[in-house]
Design a protein around this motif. Structure first.
Motif, PDB file in Angstrom:
ATOM      1  N   PHE A 269      44.551  48.814   4.091  1.00 25.47           N
ATOM      2  CA  PHE A 269      43.324  49.363   4.758  1.00 25.47           C
ATOM      3  C   PHE A 269      42.400  48.190   4.539  1.00 25.47           C
ATOM      4  CE2 PHE A 269      43.851  54.130   3.536  1.00 25.47           C
ATOM      5  CZ  PHE A 269      45.016  54.064   4.411  1.00 25.47           C
ATOM      6  N   ARG A 270      42.277  47.281   3.701  1.00 26.98           N
ATOM      7  CA  ARG A 270      41.379  46.350   3.551  1.00 26.98           C
ATOM      8  C   ARG A 270      41.683  45.107   4.382  1.00 26.98           C
ATOM      9  NH1 ARG A 270      42.466  47.156  -1.954  1.00 26.98           N
ATOM     10  NH2 ARG A 270      43.664  45.461  -1.979  1.00 26.98           N
ATOM     11  N   ASN A 271      42.850  45.051   4.924  1.00 27.07           N
ATOM     12  CA  ASN A 271      43.327  43.775   5.824  1.00 27.07           C
ATOM     13  C   ASN A 271      43.148  44.258   7.477  1.00 27.07           C
ATOM     14  OD1 ASN A 271      44.771  41.360   4.676  1.00 27.07           O
ATOM     15  ND2 ASN A 271      44.872  43.137   3.126  1.00 27.07           N
ATOM     16  N   ALA A 272      43.057  45.632   7.418  1.00 34.83           N
ATOM     17  CA  ALA A 272      43.183  46.222   8.852  1.00 34.83           C
ATOM     18  C   ALA A 272      41.827  45.700   9.771  1.00 34.83           C
ATOM     19  CB  ALA A 272      43.296  47.583   8.761  1.00 34.83           C
ATOM     20  N   ARG A 273      42.004  45.484  10.805  1.00 38.26           N
ATOM     21  CA  ARG A 273      41.158  44.968  11.833  1.00 38.26           C
ATOM     22  C   ARG A 273      40.480  46.440  12.439  1.00 38.26           C
ATOM     23  NH1 ARG A 273      37.198  41.450  13.291  1.00 38.26           N
ATOM     24  NH2 ARG A 273      36.476  41.932  15.269  1.00 38.26           N
ATOM     25  N   ALA A 274      41.587  47.423  12.760  1.00 46.10           N
ATOM     26  CA  ALA A 274      41.269  48.766  12.988  1.00 46.10           C
ATOM     27  C   ALA A 274      42.460  49.801  12.820  1.00 46.10           C
ATOM     28  CB  ALA A 274      41.099  48.667  14.610  1.00 46.10           C
ATOM     29  N   ALA A 275      42.102  51.213  12.740  1.00 49.99           N
ATOM     30  CA  ALA A 275      43.108  51.965  12.624  1.00 49.99           C
ATOM     31  C   ALA A 275      42.945  53.252  13.571  1.00 49.99           C
ATOM     32  CB  ALA A 275      42.771  52.401  11.144  1.00 49.99           C
ATOM     33  N   LEU A 276      44.254  53.723  13.834  1.00 49.69           N
ATOM     34  CA  LEU A 276      44.425  54.905  14.733  1.00 49.69           C
ATOM     35  C   LEU A 276      44.917  55.805  13.603  1.00 49.69           C
ATOM     36  CD1 LEU A 276      44.667  56.029  17.476  1.00 49.69           C
ATOM     37  CD2 LEU A 276      46.906  54.959  17.936  1.00 49.69           C
ATOM     38  N   VAL A 277      44.298  56.821  13.616  1.00 42.06           N
ATOM     39  CA  VAL A 277      44.475  57.776  12.534  1.00 42.06           C
ATOM     40  C   VAL A 277      44.377  59.283  12.840  1.00 42.06           C
ATOM     41  CG1 VAL A 277      42.237  57.647  11.756  1.00 42.06           C
ATOM     42  CG2 VAL A 277      43.875  58.440  10.223  1.00 42.06           C
ATOM     43  N   THR A 278      45.368  60.010  12.384  1.00 47.21           N
ATOM     44  CA  THR A 278      45.265  61.603  12.706  1.00 47.21           C
ATOM     45  C   THR A 278      44.272  62.058  11.423  1.00 47.21           C
ATOM     46  OG1 THR A 278      47.515  61.774  13.128  1.00 47.21           O
ATOM     47  CG2 THR A 278      46.611  63.796  12.509  1.00 47.21           C
ATOM     48  N   SER A 279      43.377  63.088  11.975  1.00 44.69           N
ATOM     49  CA  SER A 279      42.284  63.461  11.102  1.00 44.69           C
ATOM     50  C   SER A 279      42.731  63.873   9.825  1.00 44.69           C
ATOM     51  CB  SER A 279      41.490  64.650  11.882  1.00 44.69           C
ATOM     52  OG  SER A 279      40.301  65.216  11.115  1.00 44.69           O
ATOM     53  N   ALA A 282      42.553  60.535   5.106  1.00 46.26           N
ATOM     54  CA  ALA A 282      42.801  59.053   5.387  1.00 46.26           C
ATOM     55  C   ALA A 282      41.589  58.751   6.166  1.00 46.26           C
ATOM     56  CB  ALA A 282      43.896  58.965   6.460  1.00 46.26           C
ATOM     57  N   THR A 283      40.825  59.451   6.702  1.00 43.27           N
ATOM     58  CA  THR A 283      39.553  58.682   7.280  1.00 43.27           C
ATOM     59  C   THR A 283      38.631  58.381   6.437  1.00 43.27           C
ATOM     60  OG1 THR A 283      38.700  60.997   7.760  1.00 43.27           O
ATOM     61  CG2 THR A 283      39.911  60.152   9.497  1.00 43.27           C
ATOM     62  N   LEU A 284      38.537  59.223   5.250  1.00 47.59           N
ATOM     63  CA  LEU A 284      37.445  58.887   4.169  1.00 47.59           C
ATOM     64  C   LEU A 284      38.209  57.413   3.430  1.00 47.59           C
ATOM     65  CD1 LEU A 284      36.523  61.738   1.973  1.00 47.59           C
ATOM     66  CD2 LEU A 284      34.996  60.400   3.484  1.00 47.59           C
ATOM     67  N   GLU A 285      39.360  57.333   3.144  1.00 45.47           N
ATOM     68  CA  GLU A 285      39.911  56.187   2.829  1.00 45.47           C
ATOM     69  C   GLU A 285      39.822  54.773   3.615  1.00 45.47           C
ATOM     70  OE1 GLU A 285      43.728  58.208   0.437  1.00 45.47           O
ATOM     71  OE2 GLU A 285      44.117  57.353   2.232  1.00 45.47           O
ATOM     72  N   LEU A 286      39.881  55.104   4.764  1.00 48.02           N
ATOM     73  CA  LEU A 286      39.573  53.885   5.636  1.00 48.02           C
ATOM     74  C   LEU A 286      38.237  53.627   5.909  1.00 48.02           C
ATOM     75  CD1 LEU A 286      41.922  55.104   8.504  1.00 48.02           C
ATOM     76  CD2 LEU A 286      42.222  52.941   7.318  1.00 48.02           C
ATOM     77  N   ALA A 287      37.304  54.590   5.660  1.00 47.06           N
ATOM     78  CA  ALA A 287      36.143  54.414   5.820  1.00 47.06           C
ATOM     79  C   ALA A 287      35.265  53.678   4.652  1.00 47.06           C
ATOM     80  CB  ALA A 287      34.966  55.668   5.993  1.00 47.06           C
ATOM     81  N   LEU A 288      35.773  53.967   3.312  1.00 49.80           N
ATOM     82  CA  LEU A 288      35.507  53.276   1.986  1.00 49.80           C
ATOM     83  C   LEU A 288      36.176  51.790   2.268  1.00 49.80           C
ATOM     84  CD1 LEU A 288      36.082  56.464  -0.361  1.00 49.80           C
ATOM     85  CD2 LEU A 288      33.977  55.181   0.289  1.00 49.80           C
ATOM     86  N   ALA A 289      37.184  51.791   2.737  1.00 49.94           N
ATOM     87  CA  ALA A 289      37.721  50.361   2.915  1.00 49.94           C
ATOM     88  C   ALA A 289      37.075  49.346   3.890  1.00 49.94           C
ATOM     89  CB  ALA A 289      39.212  50.376   3.030  1.00 49.94           C
ATOM     90  N   GLY A 290      36.319  50.016   4.785  1.00 54.39           N
ATOM     91  CA  GLY A 290      35.813  49.290   5.860  1.00 54.39           C
ATOM     92  C   GLY A 290      36.618  49.187   7.022  1.00 54.39           C
ATOM     93  N   ALA A 291      37.557  49.888   7.576  1.00 51.97           N
ATOM     94  CA  ALA A 291      38.340  49.685   8.544  1.00 51.97           C
ATOM     95  C   ALA A 291      38.035  50.690   9.750  1.00 51.97           C
ATOM     96  CB  ALA A 291      39.706  50.079   8.164  1.00 51.97           C
ATOM     97  N   PRO A 292      37.410  50.249  10.822  1.00 47.20           N
ATOM     98  CA  PRO A 292      36.848  51.118  11.946  1.00 47.20           C
ATOM     99  C   PRO A 292      37.998  51.616  12.462  1.00 47.20           C
ATOM    100  CG  PRO A 292      35.699  48.852  12.026  1.00 47.20           C
ATOM    101  CD  PRO A 292      36.784  48.628  10.830  1.00 47.20           C
ATOM    102  N   MET A 293      37.860  53.239  13.017  1.00 50.29           N
ATOM    103  CA  MET A 293      39.064  53.519  13.365  1.00 50.29           C
ATOM    104  C   MET A 293      38.641  54.747  14.666  1.00 50.29           C
ATOM    105  SD  MET A 293      38.446  56.593  10.446  1.00 50.29           S
ATOM    106  CE  MET A 293      37.468  55.418   9.261  1.00 50.29           C
ATOM    107  N   ALA A 294      39.662  55.066  15.279  1.00 51.63           N
ATOM    108  CA  ALA A 294      39.742  56.280  16.233  1.00 51.63           C
ATOM    109  C   ALA A 294      40.690  57.194  15.849  1.00 51.63           C
ATOM    110  CB  ALA A 294      40.279  55.521  17.630  1.00 51.63           C
TER     111      ALA A 294
END
Length: 395
Positions: A269-279, A282-294
């Motif tokens: 998550f911390r290394n990711a440039r971006a993420a494609l994620v199912t609602s 995990a969206t909260l985890e990505l947000a806290l790690a700073g990974a922009p997502m769709a």
């Protein structure tokens, strides 16, 4: 004070993890506490002997519930009888309201003075808001994971509701402290190898039906993306119990993604440039790690008929936390490969779409931390208020 005897009921894996953390916090506050109830492996490690395997009731989706309805009803009745017989000092429901609340209603009829605490608010703020008022008959206090939930319960006439904080706050350092993903080419954030080969995470979901439904969509999205960005490194976090399902779903993908373990997940998550994620969470985890997502989500045709009942403008948790739709979401017919590919492409580049999400993530971290850095301890304190009679049952 007598030794507290607490009955806990978790209904799925996420509740099992939450219950285990609560048990640890309760034991810190009251080393003489004992626990009985229903849980999984995490709660078993804390000493709980479950009445039956968690898999018996961890069922999601309309069709699977209907198929297993007789067994679920039997487990509801069995659990209610066990709570009543145990004469516990408090009953703690942990999420899974379709199961736990049915148990609670039966218990309240037979033991009206037993305090009942609901850990994790049902999504009354999103749909079926009448549930909040109905809960007052059998729930004495709701321990909320999201900061806007106490206001929602007050507005809807629900029971007492206290924001204790989200359990992810306890792992904030893990989510935000940078470390290279093991085996990746990246050294430090922003180095040349990372810029040249950006990491895209794909998170198709945590349940079998989600993985089977969302993975083909994400595969088609990647086909479009990689026409313009053949340099993408694609990785998918996978839980051991989902690996076979995921590998089957990946057979038609245009590339073989790297499968990473749950232990590696936060580093990814911390290394990711971006993420494609199912609602989902995990969206909260990505947000806290700073990974922009769709974010995308699809349900079965039968379940999609219930969409008109949804009463919120977003189903993405970080958006709800800050009250702003900063993260794009694509639901049902809107979840198409071209739309998702365009959204991810805009996040791979430095620009307005990426900057907006990064700014929103800072506000998500701030709001989730408002209750302090130890939600489990806060939840334990409130449970013990009811155990010790400092708060009384409404029944």
């Amino acid at each position: 004070m007598k030794a507290p005897r607490i009955f806990l009921i978790a209904g799925e894996a996420s509740g099992d993890a939450l219950g285990a953390a609560l048990m640890r916090a309760l034991r810190v506050a009251r080393p003489d506490a004992s626990f009985i109830g229903v849980g999984g492996e995490a709660m078993a490690r804390e000493g709980l002997v479950s009445l039956f395997p968690l898999a018996d009731i961890a069922v999601m989706g309309l069709a699977p519930v209907i198929r297993r309805l007789p067994k679920l009803i039997a487990r509801i009745n069995e659990t209610a009888r066990a709570v009543i017989a145990a004469q516990a000092d408090c009953l703690v429901l942990i999420d899974a309201p379709d199961f736990t609340h049915r148990v609670a209603r039966k218990v309240r009829r037979e033991r009206p003075r037993m305090p009942i605490v609901d850990y994790v608010s049902p999504t009354v703020w999103a749909w079926r808001p009448g549930r909040a008022k109905a809960m007052r008959a059998y729930v004495d206090c709701v321990l909320a994971l999201l900061p806007f939930e106490p206001e929602a319960h007050e507005r809807l006439g629900g029971p007492r509701c206290v924001y204790v904080g989200h359990p992810l706050v306890e792992r904030l350092d893990e989510l935000t402290r940078y470390a290279p993903l093991e085996g990746s080419e990246s050294g430090e954030p922003g180095d040349a190898s990372r810029r040249d080969r950006p990491l895209l995470l794909v998170l198709p979901g945590s349940r079998v039906a989600e993985v089977q439904r969302m993975t083909p969509l994400y595969g088609e999205t990647l086909k479009l993306l990689m026409r313009e960005r053949p340099d993408l490194e694609v990785a998918i976090p996978v839980a051991p119990n989902m690996e076979r399902t995921l590998r089957d779903a990946l057979r038609d993908w245009p590339l073989a993604p790297r499968l990473i373990t749950q232990q590696e997940k936060f580093a990814a998550f911390r290394n990711a440039r971006a993420a494609l994620v199912t609602s989902g969470v995990a969206t909260l985890e990505l947000a806290l790690a700073g990974a922009p997502m769709a974010v995308a989500y699809k349900v079965s045709p039968a379940e999609s008929l219930l969409r008109f009942l949804i009463e919120v403008d977003s189903i993405v948790l970080p958006n709800l936390v800050i009250g702003e739709n900063a993260i794009p979401e694509f639901l049902q017919e809107a979840a198409t490969p071209p739309a998702l590919a365009d959204a991810i492409a805009s996040l791979l580049e430095d620009g307005a779409a990426r900057a907006r999400q990064l700014s929103a993530f800072a506000r998500v971290r701030e709001r989730l931390s408002e209750a302090g850095d130890n939600p489990s301890a806060r939840a334990a304190q409130i449970v013990l208020q009811y155990v010790d009679g400092r708060e009384s049952a409404a029944g």
